[in-house]
Scaffold this active site. Structure first.
Site, PDB file in Angstrom:
ATOM      1  CB  THR A 128      -0.896  -0.013   1.261  1.00 34.66           C
ATOM      2  OG1 THR A 128      -1.477   1.272   1.443  1.00 34.66           O
ATOM      3  CG2 THR A 128      -0.087  -0.320   2.521  1.00 34.66           C
ATOM      4  CG  ASP A 129      -1.158   4.964  -1.050  1.00 36.76           C
ATOM      5  OD1 ASP A 129      -1.739   4.271  -0.185  1.00 36.76           O
ATOM      6  OD2 ASP A 129      -1.731   5.898  -1.653  1.00 36.76           O
ATOM      7  CD  GLU A 130      -3.593   3.318   4.097  1.00 35.49           C
ATOM      8  OE1 GLU A 130      -3.566   3.313   5.331  1.00 35.49           O
ATOM      9  OE2 GLU A 130      -4.604   3.030   3.425  1.00 35.49           O
ATOM     10  CE1 TYR A 153      -3.103  -2.734   5.673  1.00 34.85           C
ATOM     11  CE2 TYR A 153      -3.260  -0.393   5.141  1.00 34.85           C
ATOM     12  CZ  TYR A 153      -3.185  -1.720   4.733  1.00 34.85           C
ATOM     13  OH  TYR A 153      -3.187  -2.034   3.393  1.00 34.85           O
ATOM     14  CE  LYS A 157       0.398  -4.617   2.952  1.00 34.22           C
ATOM     15  NZ  LYS A 157       0.061  -5.989   2.423  1.00 34.22           N
TER      16      LYS A 157
HETATM   17  P1  NAD Z   1      -9.117  -7.835   2.377  1.00 26.89           P
HETATM   18  O1  NAD Z   1      -9.102  -7.524   3.844  1.00 26.89           O
HETATM   19  O2  NAD Z   1     -10.375  -7.611   1.608  1.00 26.89           O
HETATM   20  O3  NAD Z   1      -8.717  -9.378   2.141  1.00 26.89           O
HETATM   21  C1  NAD Z   1      -7.695  -9.991   2.861  1.00 26.89           C
HETATM   22  C2  NAD Z   1      -7.758 -11.492   2.581  1.00 26.89           C
HETATM   23  O4  NAD Z   1      -6.660 -12.110   3.276  1.00 26.89           O
HETATM   24  C3  NAD Z   1      -9.036 -12.153   3.102  1.00 26.89           C
HETATM   25  O5  NAD Z   1      -9.545 -13.053   2.151  1.00 26.89           O
HETATM   26  C4  NAD Z   1      -8.590 -12.884   4.360  1.00 26.89           C
HETATM   27  O6  NAD Z   1      -9.373 -14.047   4.645  1.00 26.89           O
HETATM   28  C5  NAD Z   1      -7.150 -13.230   4.003  1.00 26.89           C
HETATM   29  N1  NAD Z   1      -6.303 -13.415   5.194  1.00 26.89           N
HETATM   30  C6  NAD Z   1      -6.201 -12.592   6.265  1.00 26.89           C
HETATM   31  N2  NAD Z   1      -5.339 -13.108   7.166  1.00 26.89           N
HETATM   32  C7  NAD Z   1      -4.870 -14.270   6.636  1.00 26.89           C
HETATM   33  C8  NAD Z   1      -3.942 -15.242   7.079  1.00 26.89           C
HETATM   34  N3  NAD Z   1      -3.335 -15.146   8.276  1.00 26.89           N
HETATM   35  N4  NAD Z   1      -3.682 -16.307   6.273  1.00 26.89           N
HETATM   36  C9  NAD Z   1      -4.308 -16.438   5.071  1.00 26.89           C
HETATM   37  N5  NAD Z   1      -5.202 -15.546   4.614  1.00 26.89           N
HETATM   38  C10 NAD Z   1      -5.479 -14.469   5.383  1.00 26.89           C
HETATM   39  O7  NAD Z   1      -7.906  -7.015   1.769  1.00 26.89           O
HETATM   40  P2  NAD Z   1      -7.795  -6.304   0.340  1.00 26.89           P
HETATM   41  O8  NAD Z   1      -8.412  -4.965   0.422  1.00 26.89           O
HETATM   42  O9  NAD Z   1      -8.228  -7.253  -0.711  1.00 26.89           O
HETATM   43  O10 NAD Z   1      -6.216  -6.088   0.261  1.00 26.89           O
HETATM   44  C11 NAD Z   1      -5.372  -7.095  -0.294  1.00 26.89           C
HETATM   45  C12 NAD Z   1      -3.937  -6.632  -0.200  1.00 26.89           C
HETATM   46  O11 NAD Z   1      -3.793  -5.400  -0.911  1.00 26.89           O
HETATM   47  C13 NAD Z   1      -3.482  -6.352   1.237  1.00 26.89           C
HETATM   48  O12 NAD Z   1      -2.163  -6.814   1.368  1.00 26.89           O
HETATM   49  C14 NAD Z   1      -3.548  -4.837   1.354  1.00 26.89           C
HETATM   50  O13 NAD Z   1      -2.592  -4.358   2.266  1.00 26.89           O
HETATM   51  C15 NAD Z   1      -3.224  -4.417  -0.072  1.00 26.89           C
HETATM   52  N6  NAD Z   1      -3.799  -3.120  -0.489  1.00 26.89           N
HETATM   53  C16 NAD Z   1      -5.125  -2.853  -0.321  1.00 26.89           C
HETATM   54  C17 NAD Z   1      -5.645  -1.652  -0.782  1.00 26.89           C
HETATM   55  C18 NAD Z   1      -7.115  -1.333  -0.666  1.00 26.89           C
HETATM   56  O14 NAD Z   1      -7.515  -0.202  -0.973  1.00 26.89           O
HETATM   57  N7  NAD Z   1      -7.954  -2.262  -0.272  1.00 26.89           N
HETATM   58  C19 NAD Z   1      -4.802  -0.707  -1.385  1.00 26.89           C
HETATM   59  C20 NAD Z   1      -3.438  -1.022  -1.536  1.00 26.89           C
HETATM   60  C21 NAD Z   1      -2.946  -2.233  -1.091  1.00 26.89           C
HETATM   61  P1  TYD Z   2     -10.857   3.521   4.370  1.00 27.53           P
HETATM   62  O1  TYD Z   2     -11.810   3.085   3.313  1.00 27.53           O
HETATM   63  O2  TYD Z   2     -10.946   2.888   5.714  1.00 27.53           O
HETATM   64  O3  TYD Z   2      -9.388   3.386   3.746  1.00 27.53           O
HETATM   65  P2  TYD Z   2      -7.967   3.948   4.328  1.00 27.53           P
HETATM   66  O4  TYD Z   2      -8.140   4.296   5.759  1.00 27.53           O
HETATM   67  O5  TYD Z   2      -7.078   2.757   4.123  1.00 27.53           O
HETATM   68  O6  TYD Z   2      -7.617   5.115   3.455  1.00 27.53           O
HETATM   69  O7  TYD Z   2     -11.028   5.084   4.569  1.00 27.53           O
HETATM   70  C1  TYD Z   2     -10.909   5.994   3.496  1.00 27.53           C
HETATM   71  C2  TYD Z   2     -11.052   7.391   4.057  1.00 27.53           C
HETATM   72  O8  TYD Z   2     -12.395   7.545   4.545  1.00 27.53           O
HETATM   73  C3  TYD Z   2     -10.153   7.661   5.242  1.00 27.53           C
HETATM   74  O9  TYD Z   2      -9.721   9.018   5.176  1.00 27.53           O
HETATM   75  C4  TYD Z   2     -11.050   7.459   6.455  1.00 27.53           C
HETATM   76  C5  TYD Z   2     -12.408   7.875   5.926  1.00 27.53           C
HETATM   77  N1  TYD Z   2     -13.570   7.157   6.505  1.00 27.53           N
HETATM   78  C6  TYD Z   2     -14.675   7.873   6.969  1.00 27.53           C
HETATM   79  O10 TYD Z   2     -14.706   9.120   6.936  1.00 27.53           O
HETATM   80  N2  TYD Z   2     -15.735   7.165   7.463  1.00 27.53           N
HETATM   81  C7  TYD Z   2     -15.745   5.807   7.542  1.00 27.53           C
HETATM   82  O11 TYD Z   2     -16.740   5.208   8.031  1.00 27.53           O
HETATM   83  C8  TYD Z   2     -14.611   5.087   7.049  1.00 27.53           C
HETATM   84  C9  TYD Z   2     -14.571   3.588   7.093  1.00 27.53           C
HETATM   85  C10 TYD Z   2     -13.547   5.800   6.518  1.00 27.53           C
END
Ligand code: NAD
Ligand code: TYD
Length: 354
Positions: A128-130, A153, A157
């Site tokens: 992630t960019d975070e 988080y 990461k």
């Molecule tokens: P998500 O939370 O929707 O899915 C996570 C998956 O991992 C789930 O299916 C869960 O069952 C599985 N999991 C969790 N713990 C586990 C373990 N110990 N062993 C095996 N499986 C396990 O997450 P996502 O949003 O699909 O994100 C996927 C990846 O992309 C993550 O690594 C996250 O950091 C990264 N990412 C997410 C975003 C975003 O906006 N969602 C952006 C950038 C990067």
């Molecule tokens: P989120 O979807 O949790 O992603 P991230 O924290 O990884 O960026 O949140 C996106 C943005 O929205 C973040 O600035 C927090 C804000 N947010 C709210 O204002 N209300 C909410 O209920 C949630 C879940 C997030």
């Protein structure tokens, strides 16, 4: 791959499995609250796909899977992924994101070294960019920006990214790291901002906006992310990091209002019905103000740019949630968690396990 029952992992499977009949996909996923087999139901019968329920921190299981399948590629999505949960329970983020990633790295290193084919293998870590922290009103993250995570988080990461790099430097593991901005699209668990907004708007429940809603995120449609991941795996330079982003910076309040107007329109409700649901709540502790990523490297090296505009992608996403009320109901009443038992009984794997 790991984490293929979650949001991005399941979209990646939808993107990849039929496009690549030459690849055998083994999806290792623990099925935490974030894993939902309904996300990948349509893929479950594909000949080049297999599901294994299990934990990436279970080193014996991970070893057994390497031995059985002889993987030459790992694409690692599995993680605890929600910032608010990391504030409540940071240790589970250390366990999965840091220890789990390191167990995968160590197993891959051991097997690939023994097989003498290390240089042909790839360990693709999805991040992630975070990890880069929080920006002010100007500036962008570059691949060279020093890490400065601010939430548990992001710290977990960042730590996992460091281990991935350390394995490349120390053992020559052929790694790829991608750091992507906020994703949205089908199958996203409705604890994240965009699906939460849509789901609550449909049922006319309050939409919690943290602080004044002026924090800024860069949004990317999940299938554009998947296309970038495919390119990085196929043609990325081993050892390299690639930033991926949508170039769509929106304040949370503006984005929420945009989505609410779209939901009103789709449901033929009076203008302003959705906006009236916005409820300003206490800010998230340590809330990062702004993320923005510079994607020059992936554009120049791999000719990637997002294919969907924000408006097109929001339209697709709102429509998907409106048309998939069953999926939402199963998530709300938690019956999706029993899906595995219905599909596979108490078996560990759906194939070849006797
Ligand atoms: P998500 O939370 O929707 O899915 C996570 C998956 O991992 C789930 O299916 C869960 O069952 C599985 N999991 C969790 N713990 C586990 C373990 N110990 N062993 C095996 N499986 C396990 O997450 P996502 O949003 O699909 O994100 C996927 C990846 O992309 C993550 O690594 C996250 O950091 C990264 N990412 C997410 C975003 C975003 O906006 N969602 C952006 C950038 C990067
Ligand atoms: P989120 O979807 O949790 O992603 P991230 O924290 O990884 O960026 O949140 C996106 C943005 O929205 C973040 O600035 C927090 C804000 N947010 C709210 O204002 N209300 C909410 O209920 C949630 C879940 C997030």
């Amino acid at each position: 791959m790991t984490g293929g029952a979650g949001f991005i992992g399941s979209n990646y499977l939808h993107w990849m499995v039929s496009r690549h009949p030459e690849i055998r996909f083994v999806n290792l996923d623990l099925l935490t609250y974030a894993g939902n087999l309904a996300n990948i139901e349509s893929i479950s019968a594909e000949a080049n796909y297999e599901f294994v329920q299990g934990d990436i921190t279970d080193s014996a299981l991970v070893e057994m899977l390497f031995q059985t399948h002889g993987f030459d590629t790992v694409v690692h999505f599995a993680a605890e992924s929600h910032v608010d949960r990391s504030i409540e329970d940071p240790l589970s983020f250390v366990r999965t994101n840091v220890i789990g990633t390191t167990i995968l790295l160590e197993t891959a290193r051991t097997f690939w070294k023994a097989s003498d084919s290390m240089s042909l293998c790839r360990f693709h870590h999805v991040s992630t960019d975070e990890v880069y922290g929080s920006l002010g009103t100007t500036g962008q993250f570059l691949e060279s920006t020093p890490y400065a995570p601010r939430s548990p988080y992001a710290a977990s990461k960042a730590s996992s990214d460091h281990f991935v790099r350390a394995f490349a430097e120390t053992y020559g593991l052929p790694i790829l790291i991608t750091n992507c901005s906020n994703n949205f699209g089908p199958y996203q668990f409705p604890e994240k901002l965009i699906p939460l907004t849509i789901v609550n708007a449909v049922s006319e429940q309050a939409i919690p906006v943290y602080g004044r809603g002026d924090n800024i995120r860069d949004w990317l449609f999940v299938l554009d992310h998947c296309e970038a991941l495919e390119l990085v795996l196929q043609r990325g330079t081993p050892g390299q990091t690639y930033l991926i982003g949508g170039g769509n910076e929106w304040s949370n309040l503006d984005l929420v209002n945009k989505i609410l107007d779209r939901v009103d329109e789709s449901l033929s409700r009076p203008e302003g019905t959705g906006r009236a649901l916005v409820s300003f709540v206490d800010d998230r502790p340590g809330h990062d103000f702004r993320y923005s990523v510079n994607t020059d490297r992936i554009q120049a090296e791999l000719d990637w740019r997002p294919s969907h505009s924000l408006d097109e992608a929001l339209e697709l996403t709102v429509t998907w949630y409106l048309e998939n009320q069953d999926w939402i109901e199963c998530v709300k009443d938690e019956s999706y968690m029993r899906y595995y038992d219905r599909m596979y009984g108490d078996r560990i794997s759906n194939k070849d396990d006797g």
